[in-house]
Write a protein that holds these residues in place. Structure first.
Motif, PDB file in Angstrom:
ATOM      1  N   PHE A  38      -0.318   3.907  12.706  1.00 11.45           N
ATOM      2  CA  PHE A  38      -0.762   4.055  11.321  1.00 11.45           C
ATOM      3  C   PHE A  38      -0.221   5.361  10.730  1.00 11.45           C
ATOM      4  O   PHE A  38       0.318   5.375   9.620  1.00 11.45           O
ATOM      5  N   TYR A  39      -0.337   6.442  11.480  1.00 12.40           N
ATOM      6  CA  TYR A  39       0.160   7.725  10.972  1.00 12.40           C
ATOM      7  C   TYR A  39       1.683   7.747  10.890  1.00 12.40           C
ATOM      8  O   TYR A  39       2.255   8.392   9.998  1.00 12.40           O
ATOM      9  N   GLN A  40       2.339   7.031  11.767  1.00 12.68           N
ATOM     10  CA  GLN A  40       3.790   6.923  11.668  1.00 12.68           C
ATOM     11  C   GLN A  40       4.187   6.212  10.377  1.00 12.68           C
ATOM     12  O   GLN A  40       5.153   6.599   9.701  1.00 12.68           O
ATOM     13  N   GLN A  41       3.435   5.184  10.042  1.00 13.81           N
ATOM     14  CA  GLN A  41       3.704   4.454   8.798  1.00 13.81           C
ATOM     15  C   GLN A  41       3.433   5.321   7.576  1.00 13.81           C
ATOM     16  O   GLN A  41       4.182   5.282   6.593  1.00 13.81           O
ATOM     17  N   LEU A  42       2.353   6.110   7.632  1.00  8.54           N
ATOM     18  CA  LEU A  42       2.057   7.010   6.518  1.00  8.54           C
ATOM     19  C   LEU A  42       3.149   8.057   6.370  1.00  8.54           C
ATOM     20  O   LEU A  42       3.530   8.419   5.248  1.00  8.54           O
ATOM     21  N   ASN A  43       3.646   8.527   7.479  1.00 10.96           N
ATOM     22  CA  ASN A  43       4.727   9.507   7.440  1.00 10.96           C
ATOM     23  C   ASN A  43       5.983   8.894   6.823  1.00 10.96           C
ATOM     24  O   ASN A  43       6.725   9.561   6.094  1.00 10.96           O
ATOM     25  N   GLY A  44       6.202   7.616   7.100  1.00 12.97           N
ATOM     26  CA  GLY A  44       7.346   6.927   6.519  1.00 12.97           C
ATOM     27  C   GLY A  44       7.268   6.836   5.008  1.00 12.97           C
ATOM     28  O   GLY A  44       8.288   6.844   4.315  1.00 12.97           O
ATOM     29  N   LEU A  45       6.056   6.771   4.477  1.00  7.80           N
ATOM     30  CA  LEU A  45       5.893   6.691   3.028  1.00  7.80           C
ATOM     31  C   LEU A  45       6.315   7.985   2.345  1.00  7.80           C
ATOM     32  O   LEU A  45       6.635   7.989   1.153  1.00  7.80           O
ATOM     33  N   LYS A  54       5.833  11.262  -8.313  1.00  6.81           N
ATOM     34  CA  LYS A  54       4.726  11.043  -9.241  1.00  6.81           C
ATOM     35  C   LYS A  54       3.578  12.003  -8.968  1.00  6.81           C
ATOM     36  O   LYS A  54       3.444  12.538  -7.871  1.00  6.81           O
ATOM     37  N   GLU A  55       2.750  12.203  -9.979  1.00  5.85           N
ATOM     38  CA  GLU A  55       1.593  13.077  -9.861  1.00  5.85           C
ATOM     39  C   GLU A  55       0.355  12.371 -10.418  1.00  5.85           C
ATOM     40  O   GLU A  55       0.454  11.406 -11.171  1.00  5.85           O
ATOM     41  N   GLY A  56      -0.817  12.890 -10.038  1.00  6.79           N
ATOM     42  CA  GLY A  56      -2.070  12.417 -10.611  1.00  6.79           C
ATOM     43  C   GLY A  56      -2.312  10.937 -10.425  1.00  6.79           C
ATOM     44  O   GLY A  56      -2.058  10.365  -9.354  1.00  6.79           O
ATOM     45  N   SER A  57      -2.778  10.285 -11.476  1.00  3.42           N
ATOM     46  CA  SER A  57      -3.148   8.871 -11.390  1.00  3.42           C
ATOM     47  C   SER A  57      -1.945   7.984 -11.115  1.00  3.42           C
ATOM     48  O   SER A  57      -2.068   6.939 -10.468  1.00  3.42           O
ATOM     49  N   GLU A  58      -0.751   8.379 -11.589  1.00  2.00           N
ATOM     50  CA  GLU A  58       0.447   7.589 -11.317  1.00  2.00           C
ATOM     51  C   GLU A  58       0.810   7.640  -9.839  1.00  2.00           C
ATOM     52  O   GLU A  58       1.280   6.652  -9.266  1.00  2.00           O
ATOM     53  N   ARG A  59       0.581   8.781  -9.220  1.00  4.81           N
ATOM     54  CA  ARG A  59       0.808   8.903  -7.777  1.00  4.81           C
ATOM     55  C   ARG A  59      -0.175   8.021  -7.021  1.00  4.81           C
ATOM     56  O   ARG A  59       0.182   7.370  -6.031  1.00  4.81           O
ATOM     57  N   LEU A  60      -1.419   7.975  -7.503  1.00  4.47           N
ATOM     58  CA  LEU A  60      -2.429   7.110  -6.885  1.00  4.47           C
ATOM     59  C   LEU A  60      -2.031   5.646  -7.017  1.00  4.47           C
ATOM     60  O   LEU A  60      -2.127   4.881  -6.056  1.00  4.47           O
ATOM     61  N   ARG A  61      -1.587   5.246  -8.199  1.00 10.36           N
ATOM     62  CA  ARG A  61      -1.166   3.848  -8.404  1.00 10.36           C
ATOM     63  C   ARG A  61      -0.020   3.484  -7.455  1.00 10.36           C
ATOM     64  O   ARG A  61      -0.001   2.401  -6.875  1.00 10.36           O
ATOM     65  N   SER A 111      -5.276  11.138   1.595  1.00 11.83           N
ATOM     66  CA  SER A 111      -5.393  12.516   2.086  1.00 11.83           C
ATOM     67  C   SER A 111      -4.080  12.971   2.715  1.00 11.83           C
ATOM     68  O   SER A 111      -3.651  14.124   2.530  1.00 11.83           O
ATOM     69  N   TYR A 112      -3.435  12.070   3.432  1.00 16.89           N
ATOM     70  CA  TYR A 112      -2.160  12.384   4.097  1.00 16.89           C
ATOM     71  C   TYR A 112      -1.076  12.717   3.079  1.00 16.89           C
ATOM     72  O   TYR A 112      -0.110  13.405   3.401  1.00 16.89           O
ATOM     73  N   HIS A 113      -1.255  12.212   1.836  1.00 17.42           N
ATOM     74  CA  HIS A 113      -0.259  12.439   0.792  1.00 17.42           C
ATOM     75  C   HIS A 113      -0.796  13.321  -0.325  1.00 17.42           C
ATOM     76  O   HIS A 113      -0.331  13.248  -1.475  1.00 17.42           O
ATOM     77  N   GLY A 114      -1.791  14.149   0.006  1.00 17.50           N
ATOM     78  CA  GLY A 114      -2.247  15.170  -0.924  1.00 17.50           C
ATOM     79  C   GLY A 114      -3.158  14.713  -2.027  1.00 17.50           C
ATOM     80  O   GLY A 114      -3.346  15.431  -3.025  1.00 17.50           O
ATOM     81  N   LEU A 115      -3.767  13.527  -1.889  1.00 19.46           N
ATOM     82  CA  LEU A 115      -4.710  13.024  -2.891  1.00 19.46           C
ATOM     83  C   LEU A 115      -6.099  12.946  -2.270  1.00 19.46           C
ATOM     84  O   LEU A 115      -6.252  12.468  -1.141  1.00 19.46           O
ATOM     85  N   VAL A 116      -7.090  13.383  -3.014  1.00 16.83           N
ATOM     86  CA  VAL A 116      -8.470  13.354  -2.525  1.00 16.83           C
ATOM     87  C   VAL A 116      -9.192  12.171  -3.153  1.00 16.83           C
ATOM     88  O   VAL A 116      -9.392  12.124  -4.375  1.00 16.83           O
TER      89      VAL A 116
END
Length: 272
Positions: A38-45, A54-61, A111-116
């Motif tokens: 799972f963490y390997q896949q997140l790292n791939g993203l 992207k930032e903010g809500s667009e990054r979330l989308r 969280s792994y990509h800086g979004l809370v």
């Protein structure tokens, strides 16, 4: 049974996701393999420019798009609750899970990509909340859809009894759940799933986990009695049922348990 990682959830000494990884390890010896993948896949993203730019809500989308389409997570297709759709490692393996499980995995991915993302203990199933620039965005974990305020209220109305006048929508119910609430909700869902799977020995382990968080809780002790009865341990179950009846005499199930206890303790007449 000792579950030290569950004993201090009131103080939130460990991240919630770490506690739930430990729960998975109790039931599956290959759990770490799927957690690592799972963490390997997140790292791939992280190499995905569409997400990085992207930032903010667009990054979330964009993260939700990647989670539900590139990583292919989806809501469990079957209507019946099963443990393989609740346990985090099994959901990673099968790419499908219950909304609570998906919410926890998406929260960790964010969280792994800086979004809370905050988990909201919402009726029906949880929501995730993202706060950005004095605005709140709500994510439906079953499909990654971002909900507007009116859609959140509609979700509440669909999930509650319209005739229950005490259940009124309030924005205060969209506050973040504390760790104890999340862990109890997760373990409760897992317990019911294991019972549905008729994995009663594992369900008993889950009740012991819940009692590590909720010591002497009469409803968990009642459920332990039920599981022990299913495991043909009536002589032990009787103590749990008796405790529940004494602690919750007005509960609707207490009367049925009183009758059952009487039948267990009344000597049976043998006719020759």
């Amino acid at each position: 049974m000792q579950f030290s990682y569950l004993e201090h959830v009131d103080h939130e000494l460990l991240p919630t996701i770490e506690i739930l990884w430990e729960v998975s390890r109790v039931f599956n010896t290959d759990s770490d393999h799927y957690v690592s993948s799972f963490y390997q896949q997140l790292n791939g993203l992280k190499d995905n420019s569409a997400l990085a730019d992207k930032e903010g809500s667009e990054r979330l989308r964009e993260l939700c798009k990647q989670f539900y389409f590139q990583l292919a997570f989806s809501k469990a297709p079957e209507a019946m609750l099963t443990s393989k759709r609740v346990l985090l490692d099994r959901a990673i393996r099968l790419r499908t899970g219950e909304p609570l499980t998906l919410a926890l995995l998406l929260q960790e991915a964010a969280s792994y990509h800086g979004l809370v993302l905050e988990l909201i203990d919402f009726p029906g199933y949880p929501l995730l909340r993202f706060d950005h620039e004095q605005c709140s965005y709500f994510v439906d974990p079953s499909n990654g859809e971002l909900l507007l305020d009116q859609q959140v209220q509609e979700r509440f109305e669909d999930a509650t009894d319209e005739d229950d006048e005490e259940e009124d929508f309030s924005w205060e119910m969209l506050e973040a759940a504390d760790q104890k609430t999340v862990v109890v909700r997760y373990l409760s869902e897992l317990k019911h799933a294991l019972i549905a799977d008729r994995r009663f020995a594992d369900a008993l382990t889950t009740v012991h986990m819940l009692l590590a968080v909720l010591p002497d809780d009469p409803y968990e002790i009642r459920d332990r009695g039920y599981i022990l009865e299913e495991l043909d341990c009536n002589h032990v179950a009787v103590d749990d049922y008796q405790y529940f009846v004494e602690q919750c005499p007005d509960d609707p199930s207490a009367q049925l348990l009183r009758l059952q206890l009487e039948n267990w303790t009344t000597p049976q007449t043998v006719i020759h």
